[in-house]
Design a protein around this motif. Structure first.
Motif, short mmCIF file in Angstrom:
data_model
loop_
_atom_site.label_atom_id
_atom_site.label_comp_id
_atom_site.label_asym_id
_atom_site.label_seq_id
_atom_site.Cartn_x
_atom_site.Cartn_y
_atom_site.Cartn_z
N THR A 48 -33.40 -23.40 1.51
CA THR A 48 -33.19 -22.08 2.11
C THR A 48 -32.87 -22.18 3.59
OG1 THR A 48 -34.68 -21.03 0.51
CG2 THR A 48 -34.25 -19.84 2.56
N LEU A 49 -33.70 -22.93 4.32
CA LEU A 49 -33.56 -22.97 5.77
C LEU A 49 -32.29 -23.70 6.21
CD1 LEU A 49 -37.26 -23.75 6.79
CD2 LEU A 49 -36.09 -21.55 6.82
N ASN A 50 -31.90 -24.71 5.48
CA ASN A 50 -30.76 -25.53 5.90
C ASN A 50 -29.45 -25.03 5.29
OD1 ASN A 50 -29.92 -27.56 7.60
ND2 ASN A 50 -30.06 -29.17 6.05
N SER A 51 -29.46 -23.82 4.77
CA SER A 51 -28.22 -23.26 4.20
C SER A 51 -27.30 -22.79 5.32
CB SER A 51 -28.55 -22.07 3.29
OG SER A 51 -29.08 -20.99 4.04
N ASN A 52 -26.01 -22.74 5.03
CA ASN A 52 -25.05 -22.25 6.01
C ASN A 52 -25.38 -20.83 6.43
OD1 ASN A 52 -23.63 -24.63 5.76
ND2 ASN A 52 -22.07 -23.79 4.38
N TRP A 53 -25.78 -20.02 5.45
CA TRP A 53 -26.09 -18.61 5.74
C TRP A 53 -27.25 -18.49 6.72
CZ3 TRP A 53 -30.68 -15.97 4.81
CH2 TRP A 53 -30.63 -14.59 5.03
N PHE A 54 -28.35 -19.20 6.47
CA PHE A 54 -29.52 -19.03 7.32
C PHE A 54 -29.29 -19.57 8.72
CE2 PHE A 54 -33.79 -19.93 8.95
CZ PHE A 54 -34.37 -18.68 8.77
N ARG A 55 -28.64 -20.71 8.82
CA ARG A 55 -28.40 -21.27 10.15
C ARG A 55 -27.47 -20.37 10.97
NH1 ARG A 55 -25.67 -25.56 10.01
NH2 ARG A 55 -25.48 -26.02 7.79
N GLN A 56 -26.54 -19.70 10.30
CA GLN A 56 -25.69 -18.75 11.01
C GLN A 56 -26.47 -17.51 11.44
OE1 GLN A 56 -22.86 -16.26 8.81
NE2 GLN A 56 -21.26 -16.97 10.18
N LEU A 110 -33.08 -26.55 13.30
CA LEU A 110 -31.91 -26.03 12.58
C LEU A 110 -30.75 -25.72 13.51
CD1 LEU A 110 -33.76 -23.65 10.11
CD2 LEU A 110 -32.56 -25.75 9.50
N THR A 111 -31.04 -25.36 14.75
CA THR A 111 -29.98 -24.98 15.69
C THR A 111 -29.64 -26.10 16.67
OG1 THR A 111 -31.62 -23.94 17.15
CG2 THR A 111 -30.53 -22.53 15.52
N ALA A 112 -30.28 -27.26 16.54
CA ALA A 112 -30.01 -28.37 17.45
C ALA A 112 -28.60 -28.92 17.22
CB ALA A 112 -31.04 -29.47 17.24
N ASP A 113 -27.95 -29.33 18.30
CA ASP A 113 -26.60 -29.89 18.22
C ASP A 113 -26.70 -31.39 17.92
OD1 ASP A 113 -23.90 -30.29 18.35
OD2 ASP A 113 -23.79 -30.28 20.55
N ILE A 114 -27.01 -31.67 16.66
CA ILE A 114 -27.21 -33.05 16.20
C ILE A 114 -26.48 -33.23 14.88
CG2 ILE A 114 -29.42 -33.42 17.38
CD1 ILE A 114 -30.85 -32.67 14.82
N PRO A 115 -26.23 -34.47 14.47
CA PRO A 115 -25.56 -34.70 13.18
C PRO A 115 -26.36 -34.11 12.02
CG PRO A 115 -25.55 -36.70 14.48
CD PRO A 115 -26.43 -35.73 15.21
N GLU A 116 -25.66 -33.73 10.98
CA GLU A 116 -26.29 -33.07 9.85
C GLU A 116 -27.39 -33.92 9.22
OE1 GLU A 116 -25.06 -30.99 5.56
OE2 GLU A 116 -23.52 -31.69 6.97
N PHE A 117 -27.15 -35.23 9.07
CA PHE A 117 -28.15 -36.08 8.43
C PHE A 117 -29.42 -36.14 9.26
CE2 PHE A 117 -26.23 -39.12 11.34
CZ PHE A 117 -27.30 -39.91 11.74
N GLU A 118 -29.28 -36.11 10.59
CA GLU A 118 -30.45 -36.15 11.45
C GLU A 118 -31.21 -34.83 11.40
OE1 GLU A 118 -31.64 -36.91 16.16
OE2 GLU A 118 -29.60 -37.37 15.45
N ARG A 119 -30.48 -33.73 11.38
CA ARG A 119 -31.11 -32.42 11.26
C ARG A 119 -31.91 -32.32 9.97
NH1 ARG A 119 -26.77 -29.11 11.39
NH2 ARG A 119 -26.65 -28.98 9.10
#
Length: 346
Positions: free
Chosen positions: A245-253, A208-217
């Protein structure tokens, strides 16, 4: 300067439920975005002259789709706090989160900062109300609200004081890994299995915190969740619910946001209370960073209250699974702590 409470809070909570005069009205105000209208309740003492300017407090809820009472498993801690403070001579504003109850909007795509903007809008709304002393308005934040309140206080000198109940003081990644391990222990798992649960969560958080494109994440997260489902023999619905839940903007922040630097900017009276049996925001993980962050604030008071869980209810174990079966409201140890601290403020 704060007004003294008129009665011990532990007693007030009981009296407020049994007829102490209280005048409450439905209110609506613009949230952190002009598109958001938040609905709430503004409560005032019913036995105080209308021309008297009152001290006041905004209640800021924890994470999830919370209504103005912070209702969870039949418990309504914010309703009890509102009754207690109102009976003590305070005006109290509590509100439904955006997308909850009578508030419009949605929680989809929302971040922690959006919720902070909503809480600040509530603070500004309360300052404009007749009969409210704008110089004596405090913020009480619970859990996630305990991160939001310092955000507002750090940028708004008008905030008079803070009460933070079980506030996270380390990045969400640390808290979430702890929660996964503790939840396993609460279910009767061995310490080895609990550590494995924390490691499993850590691998998801790495994605979730990797610096990768969204589709790859998203693809990596989906594959990881599918593996977990297969190993645990869980229903297919597990994958999609966790993915959202996990890939939401809120959780990743939340995973990467560190509350401590903002807390360190707070230079006004602050009462920080942790619950000794909290299995969600554990004192063992959060008390030390809170003390370090507030070490230069002589008006900060940090305590761990015995015998209570994350909701500040009296508990046997502290496990989340116990919440639905607990009887009674907020523990007297919490209400007494609030009473004593506010009296010290004069």
């Amino acid at each position: 300067m704060l007004a003294l409470l008129l009665l011990p809070l532990a007693a007030i909570a009981d009296h407020a439920l049994h007829g102490v005069p209280m005048a409450s009205g439905e209110v609506r105000f613009t949230g952190g975005s002009e598109l958001i209208t938040l609905a709430g309740t503004l409560s005032r003492p019913g036995n105080v002259p209308k021309d008297r300017r009152l001290p006041a407090v905004v209640l800021i809820h924890g994470s999830g789709p919370n209504d103005r009472d912070e209702t969870l498993y039949g418990h309504k801690p914010f309703l009890t706090l509102a009754q207690a403070f109102t009976a003590a001579g305070y005006a109290v504003l509590r509100y439904d989160k955006r997308g909850v109850g009578a508030s419009n909007g949605t929680q989809k795509g929302v971040t922690l900062f959006d919720y902070a903007d909503d809480a600040e809008a509530a603070f500004d709304f309360l300052r404009r109300q007749p009969g409210i002393d704008p110089a004596r308005i405090g913020l009480l934040g619970h859990s996630e609200g305990g991160m939001i309140a310092p955000m507002i206080a750090a940028r708004r000198v008008e905030v008079a004081w803070l009460v933070l109940l079980a506030p996270p003081t380390v990045p969400g990644r640390e808290i979430s890994q702890y929660q996964n391990a503790q939840s396993a222990l609460d279910r009767g798992a061995s310490e080895k299995s609990a550590l494995e649960a924390a490691d499993e969560a850590a691998r998801l958080f790495d994605i979730l915190t990797a610096d990768i494109p969204e589709f790859e994440r998203d693809a990596r997260l989906l594959a990881a969740l599918q593996r977990i489902r297969e190993v645990r023999q869980l229903p297919e619905a597990f994958v999609e619910s966790q993915r959202q839940t996990l890939n939401s903007n809120w959780f990743r922040q939340i995973l990467t946001y560190d509350p401590a630097p903002t807390l360190a900017k707070v230079d006004k009276p602050a009462l920080v209370l942790f619950a000794a049996l909290d299995h969600q925001v554990a004192p063992a993980l959060n008390e030390g960073p809170a003390r370090a962050a507030l070490k230069d604030n002589p008006a900060a008071d940090i305590r761990v209250l015995p015998g209570v869980n994350h909701l500040f209810l009296r508990t046997q174990s502290g496990a989340v699974s116990e919440y639905p079966y607990i009887k009674g409201g907020l523990a007297p140890v919490l209400l007494d702590a609030l009473q004593g601290w506010l009296e010290q403020r004069g």
